[in-house]
Design a protein around this motif. Structure first.
Motif, mmCIF file in Angstrom:
data_model
loop_
_atom_site.group_PDB
_atom_site.id
_atom_site.type_symbol
_atom_site.label_atom_id
_atom_site.label_comp_id
_atom_site.label_asym_id
_atom_site.label_seq_id
_atom_site.Cartn_x
_atom_site.Cartn_y
_atom_site.Cartn_z
ATOM 1 N N ALA A 38 48.017 53.294 49.950
ATOM 2 C CA ALA A 38 46.854 53.955 50.559
ATOM 3 C C ALA A 38 45.832 54.194 49.454
ATOM 4 C CB ALA A 38 47.290 55.255 51.215
ATOM 5 N N THR A 39 45.020 55.235 49.601
ATOM 6 C CA THR A 39 44.039 55.560 48.560
ATOM 7 C C THR A 39 44.739 55.562 47.200
ATOM 8 O OG1 THR A 39 43.038 56.970 50.220
ATOM 9 C CG2 THR A 39 42.205 57.171 47.977
ATOM 10 N N ARG A 40 45.928 56.152 47.182
ATOM 11 C CA ARG A 40 46.782 56.032 45.997
ATOM 12 C C ARG A 40 48.156 55.540 46.440
ATOM 13 N NH1 ARG A 40 45.682 61.570 42.600
ATOM 14 N NH2 ARG A 40 43.422 61.348 42.598
ATOM 15 N N LEU A 41 48.742 54.673 45.639
ATOM 16 C CA LEU A 41 50.072 54.170 45.969
ATOM 17 C C LEU A 41 51.085 55.324 45.924
ATOM 18 C CD1 LEU A 41 51.807 51.463 46.353
ATOM 19 C CD2 LEU A 41 52.427 51.838 43.975
ATOM 20 N N HIS A 42 51.943 55.383 46.925
ATOM 21 C CA HIS A 42 53.015 56.384 46.930
ATOM 22 C C HIS A 42 54.153 55.871 47.806
ATOM 23 C CE1 HIS A 42 50.471 57.321 50.438
ATOM 24 N NE2 HIS A 42 51.598 57.692 51.018
ATOM 25 N N TYR A 43 55.240 56.602 47.772
ATOM 26 C CA TYR A 43 56.399 56.251 48.592
ATOM 27 C C TYR A 43 56.617 57.378 49.587
ATOM 28 C CZ TYR A 43 57.323 52.746 45.018
ATOM 29 O OH TYR A 43 57.219 51.674 44.164
ATOM 30 N N ASP A 44 56.718 57.052 50.876
ATOM 31 C CA ASP A 44 56.972 58.065 51.895
ATOM 32 C C ASP A 44 58.466 58.122 52.165
ATOM 33 O OD1 ASP A 44 54.320 59.108 52.645
ATOM 34 O OD2 ASP A 44 53.912 57.026 53.190
ATOM 35 N N PHE A 45 59.024 59.277 51.876
ATOM 36 C CA PHE A 45 60.464 59.496 52.004
ATOM 37 C C PHE A 45 60.710 60.239 53.312
ATOM 38 C CE2 PHE A 45 64.343 61.960 50.931
ATOM 39 C CZ PHE A 45 65.161 60.921 50.551
ATOM 40 N N ARG A 46 61.516 59.651 54.203
ATOM 41 C CA ARG A 46 61.685 60.251 55.526
ATOM 42 C C ARG A 46 63.167 60.373 55.897
ATOM 43 N NH1 ARG A 46 56.274 59.551 56.867
ATOM 44 N NH2 ARG A 46 55.388 57.517 56.345
ATOM 45 N N LEU A 47 63.529 61.568 56.378
ATOM 46 C CA LEU A 47 64.898 61.843 56.807
ATOM 47 C C LEU A 47 64.885 62.202 58.286
ATOM 48 C CD1 LEU A 47 66.074 64.216 53.897
ATOM 49 C CD2 LEU A 47 66.514 61.751 54.095
ATOM 50 N N GLU A 48 65.738 61.534 59.060
ATOM 51 C CA GLU A 48 65.835 61.844 60.483
ATOM 52 C C GLU A 48 66.536 63.186 60.656
ATOM 53 O OE1 GLU A 48 68.002 58.939 62.702
ATOM 54 O OE2 GLU A 48 67.243 59.667 64.621
ATOM 55 N N MET A 49 65.857 64.074 61.360
ATOM 56 C CA MET A 49 66.390 65.425 61.501
ATOM 57 C C MET A 49 65.800 66.048 62.761
ATOM 58 S SD MET A 49 66.174 68.299 58.504
ATOM 59 C CE MET A 49 66.553 67.240 57.118
ATOM 60 N N GLY A 50 66.664 66.487 63.679
ATOM 61 C CA GLY A 50 66.180 67.175 64.880
ATOM 62 C C GLY A 50 65.228 66.355 65.736
ATOM 63 N N GLY A 51 65.396 65.049 65.775
ATOM 64 C CA GLY A 51 64.607 64.213 66.687
ATOM 65 C C GLY A 51 63.300 63.676 66.122
ATOM 66 N N THR A 52 62.988 64.014 64.883
ATOM 67 C CA THR A 52 61.810 63.410 64.230
ATOM 68 C C THR A 52 62.198 63.002 62.809
ATOM 69 O OG1 THR A 52 61.009 65.560 63.456
ATOM 70 C CG2 THR A 52 60.077 64.749 65.519
ATOM 71 N N LEU A 53 61.235 62.456 62.102
ATOM 72 C CA LEU A 53 61.456 62.130 60.690
ATOM 73 C C LEU A 53 60.746 63.173 59.831
ATOM 74 C CD1 LEU A 53 60.769 58.263 60.779
ATOM 75 C CD2 LEU A 53 63.016 59.358 60.628
ATOM 76 N N LYS A 54 61.522 63.996 59.134
ATOM 77 C CA LYS A 54 60.943 64.903 58.138
ATOM 78 C C LYS A 54 60.392 64.016 57.023
ATOM 79 C CE LYS A 54 61.717 68.850 59.833
ATOM 80 N NZ LYS A 54 60.516 69.613 60.170
ATOM 81 N N SER A 55 59.188 64.305 56.573
ATOM 82 C CA SER A 55 58.531 63.354 55.668
ATOM 83 C C SER A 55 57.937 64.002 54.425
ATOM 84 C CB SER A 55 57.415 62.638 56.428
ATOM 85 O OG SER A 55 57.940 61.909 57.521
ATOM 86 N N TRP A 56 58.061 63.281 53.329
ATOM 87 C CA TRP A 56 57.486 63.691 52.049
ATOM 88 C C TRP A 56 56.790 62.486 51.415
ATOM 89 C CZ3 TRP A 56 62.142 65.174 53.993
ATOM 90 C CH2 TRP A 56 62.467 66.529 53.981
ATOM 91 N N ALA A 57 55.666 62.733 50.776
ATOM 92 C CA ALA A 57 55.016 61.686 49.994
ATOM 93 C C ALA A 57 55.425 61.875 48.534
ATOM 94 C CB ALA A 57 53.501 61.781 50.131
#
Ligand code: MN
Length: 237
Positions: A38-57
């Motif tokens: 994106a504007t800056r390269l990053h990695y989106d870390f996602r964990l399936e939890m409670g029916g959605t993906l909890k997400s961190w950049a």
């Protein structure tokens, strides 16, 4: 779990990202990491939890050396269907840029009482992915949105440069996934026809750049392009 913020930030007529709804009976512990130029390269870390993906950049990506820490900024929950998303988000859209499924698999929380542990701002887990394996911690800092992703008790051999640029899902490189976007940028006759438009789009993207990569939506700032032009451009992409 709510996808309100996720939905509010996106225009699904212009972006191929999944709309998604929270899935009610999801008990799986799947994870996905998406490399996002994106504007800056990053990695989106996602964990399936409670029916959605909890997400961190994670701007610098997953740490491999024992005890090594990386900043992970929590972002809005994403729909579970997002785990299979790779391709290009139009530049004028939220999070515009190329997305690669960098790794996927399952995670196993170490503590049986892990939900409580997570709510208190900590999670110890093991990943079983195509590229990643072993233990990591997520630890929330005082700030609330800022976490640290920490490698656990041993080193993992770092992912090679070649593998870093290979999708775990399709085997494609970032360049291959960029597809039409790259064609648009390198189309000389088209660029000649609309030189100002191309330049102002790139300038606009750079100016809006901040944070960890996905354009920060909530802060109001003047749009770099008139709306009609932006719409035309996004259709081209
Ligand atoms: Mn992102």
């Amino acid at each position: 779990m709510s996808l309100k913020e996720y939905t509010r930030k996106r225009d699904f007529k212009r972006s191929a990202e999944p709309r998604g709804t929270p899935s009610a009976k999801s008990t799986d512990h799947r994870f996905v990491i998406q490399k996002h130029a994106a504007t800056r390269l990053h990695y989106d870390f996602r964990l399936e939890m409670g029916g959605t993906l909890k997400s961190w950049a994670v701007p610098k990506g997953v740490p491999f050396r024992k005890g090594e820490k990386r900043l992970a900024v929590q972002v809005e929950d994403h729909p579970v269907a997002y785990k299979n998303f790779e391709g290009t988000i139009p530049k004028v859209q939220y999070g515009g840029g190329t997305v690669m499924v960098w790794d996927y698999g399952t995670y196993a929380p170490t503590n049986p009482d892990w939900r409580k542990e997570f709510e208190s701002g900590k999670l110890h887990f093991a990943l079983k992915g195509k590229k990643l394996h072993g233990e990591w911690y997520l630890v929330r800092l005082r700030d609330g949105k800022q976490w640290l992703l920490i490698r656990g008790k041993d080193d993992m051999r770092p992912v090679s440069r070649k593998l870093d640029d290979t999708s775990a899902l399709s085997g494609k490189t970032m360049k291959q996934l960029a597809g039409g976007d790259t064609v648009w940028e390198s189309n000389r006759s088209h660029a000649k026809a609309t030189p100002t438009l191309g330049r102002s789009l790139r300038r606009g993207s750079a100016r809006a750049g901040q944070g960890v990569g996905d354009r920060a939506d909530p802060s109001p700032r003047p749009s770099p392009l008139p709306t009609r032009r932006a719409a035309v451009l996004s259709q081209r992409e």
